[in-house]
Design an enzyme around this catalytic site. Structure first.
Site, PDB file in Angstrom:
ATOM      1  N   ARG A 173     -15.832  22.742  41.581  1.00  0.00           N
ATOM      2  CA  ARG A 173     -15.170  21.973  40.531  1.00  0.00           C
ATOM      3  C   ARG A 173     -14.751  20.594  41.025  1.00  0.00           C
ATOM      4  NH1 ARG A 173      -9.804  19.481  39.952  1.00  0.00           N
ATOM      5  NH2 ARG A 173      -9.396  19.335  37.708  1.00  0.00           N
ATOM      6  N   ILE A 174     -14.989  19.592  40.195  1.00  0.00           N
ATOM      7  CA  ILE A 174     -14.559  18.228  40.476  1.00  0.00           C
ATOM      8  C   ILE A 174     -13.758  17.729  39.285  1.00  0.00           C
ATOM      9  CG2 ILE A 174     -15.325  15.848  40.837  1.00  0.00           C
ATOM     10  CD1 ILE A 174     -17.807  17.031  42.230  1.00  0.00           C
ATOM     11  N   GLY A 175     -12.603  17.153  39.550  1.00  0.00           N
ATOM     12  CA  GLY A 175     -11.741  16.666  38.483  1.00  0.00           C
ATOM     13  C   GLY A 175     -11.939  15.188  38.201  1.00  0.00           C
ATOM     14  N   ASP A 176     -10.892  14.565  37.689  1.00  0.00           N
ATOM     15  CA  ASP A 176     -10.990  13.177  37.249  1.00  0.00           C
ATOM     16  C   ASP A 176     -10.841  12.156  38.362  1.00  0.00           C
ATOM     17  OD1 ASP A 176      -8.177  14.048  37.302  1.00  0.00           O
ATOM     18  OD2 ASP A 176      -7.769  12.002  36.664  1.00  0.00           O
ATOM     19  N   THR A 204      -1.501  14.807  43.808  1.00  0.00           N
ATOM     20  CA  THR A 204      -2.523  13.770  43.811  1.00  0.00           C
ATOM     21  C   THR A 204      -1.848  12.421  44.029  1.00  0.00           C
ATOM     22  OG1 THR A 204      -4.026  14.965  42.358  1.00  0.00           O
ATOM     23  CG2 THR A 204      -4.221  12.571  42.368  1.00  0.00           C
ATOM     24  N   GLY A 212      -3.002  14.607  37.156  1.00  0.00           N
ATOM     25  CA  GLY A 212      -2.756  15.655  36.178  1.00  0.00           C
ATOM     26  C   GLY A 212      -3.948  16.580  36.052  1.00  0.00           C
ATOM     27  N   HIS A 213      -4.069  17.232  34.898  1.00  0.00           N
ATOM     28  CA  HIS A 213      -5.143  18.187  34.653  1.00  0.00           C
ATOM     29  C   HIS A 213      -6.420  17.413  34.370  1.00  0.00           C
ATOM     30  CE1 HIS A 213      -6.023  22.466  33.076  1.00  0.00           C
ATOM     31  NE2 HIS A 213      -7.137  21.894  33.499  1.00  0.00           N
TER      32      HIS A 213
END
Length: 325
Positions: A219-222, A191, A243-244
């Site tokens: 899925r969508i992350g931060d 990222t 990160g996660h």
């Protein structure tokens, strides 16, 4: 020479001198994760550092010429989006279905205006689309086909999903599918993000990603979530995370750093470390970069490495990959 003329030229010289002394800072990351010198050999390390240096030098040139923080964030992230080295743009990881879905966001510290796109498959540079949402729509986040339609209407470059294909990312997916296991921290790597303080005293932050290898169900992350993966406020700081993502969303990670500075009067680095400690306590992994309104920087992470670097108007510069480097 008349006194008024002398005073005019004196004022002009002082103004130009003041302009040349204005400070600026650019900070970047290319992802955090499980890294070792055995997994990333000397040739690969040189390639990563060269690309990080290219991004920093472009940012430095633009800022020295008077570019705004927003312009710099976008162009610097474009450098990394166009490189197959990072999990953003060209080097995006694959979903469980074997396609590439990308997310990005950007926020300006002066206006608190923000824009984001999520789950897009055909926008060459998602950070450009995020900026277009910020500047040319009434919304903050657009997703999927709607975001692509908006990008087309804005004249942004649209590419087939195959553009994002890289063999290394495809093989990473195949290995995970074969082992039928959850992805590990090393797949977080890639990222990209950039935070900038420009010579006008304005802050901006941007983040772009391909998400998680083998992600499912849209899925969508931060990264596209303002306040989780990206945040900027001229009163405090500009922050970009990697990160996660699920943990960053739960913590409101990026906004929390600004809040710690605003309400507890913490300095940037202390606030970033405190938030990383919260992440660690939740057993989450990742990192964060930041710059405050004075040009102080932070590059904190709880993994074995994070692709990172910064450059200041003073000439101070650093590019690093591993911990304690």
């Amino acid at each position: 020479m008349r006194l008024s003329t002398v005073l005019f030229f004196a004022f002009l010289i002082l103004s130009l001198s003041g302009q040349s002394q204005k400070k600026y800072t650019v900070v970047i990351h290319g992802g955090a994760g499980v890294m070792s010198k055995e997994l990333i050999n000397e040739t690969a390390r040189s390639e990563y550092k060269a690309k990080l240096n290219e991004a920093l030098e472009l940012g430095n040139k633009m800022l020295a010429e008077g570019a705004t923080a927003t312009d710099v964030v976008v162009k610097v992230i474009n450098i990394m989006e166009d490189s197959p080295l990072f999990n953003a743009g060209k080097g995006a990881v694959f979903t469980h279905e074997g396609v590439n879905e990308l997310d990005a966001s950007i926020m300006e510290g002066r206006t608190l205006n923000a824009g984001a796109v999520a789950g897009v498959r055909d926008i060459k540079n998602p950070i450009n689309a995020a900026r277009a949402v910020m500047e040319h729509s009434e919304h903050v986040m657009l997703s999927g086909p709607g975001a692509s339609q908006f990008a087309k209407e804005q004249g942004l470059e649209i590419v087939p999903n195959t553009y994002f294909y890289t063999e290394s990312r495809y093989q990473s997916l195949q290995q995970l599918l074969k082992k039928e296991r959850e992805r590990t921290g090393k797949d977080n790597t890639g990222t990209v993000g950039c935070v900038v303080l420009d010579s006008y005293g304005n802050l901006c932050a941007g983040t772009s990603t391909g998400g998680m290898t083998n992600k499912r169900y849209g899925r969508i992350g931060d990264s596209p979530v303002i306040g989780a993966g990206t945040y900027a406020n001229n009163n405090t700081c500009a922050v970009s995370c990697t990160g996660h993502g699920e943990y960053y969303i739960r913590l409101g990670f990026a906004r929390d750093i600004s809040a710690l500075m605003e309400y507890k009067n913490l300095d940037l680095q202390t606030a970033c470390r405190e938030e990383i400690n919260k992440l660690t306590n939740m057993r989450g992994t990742g990192g964060v970069i930041g710059v405050d309104k004075q040009g102080n920087i932070a590059m904190e992470f709880n993994t074995s490495g994070m692709f990172r670097g910064y450059l200041k108007s003073s000439g101070e510069k650093e590019i690093a990959i591993f911990e304690n480097e």
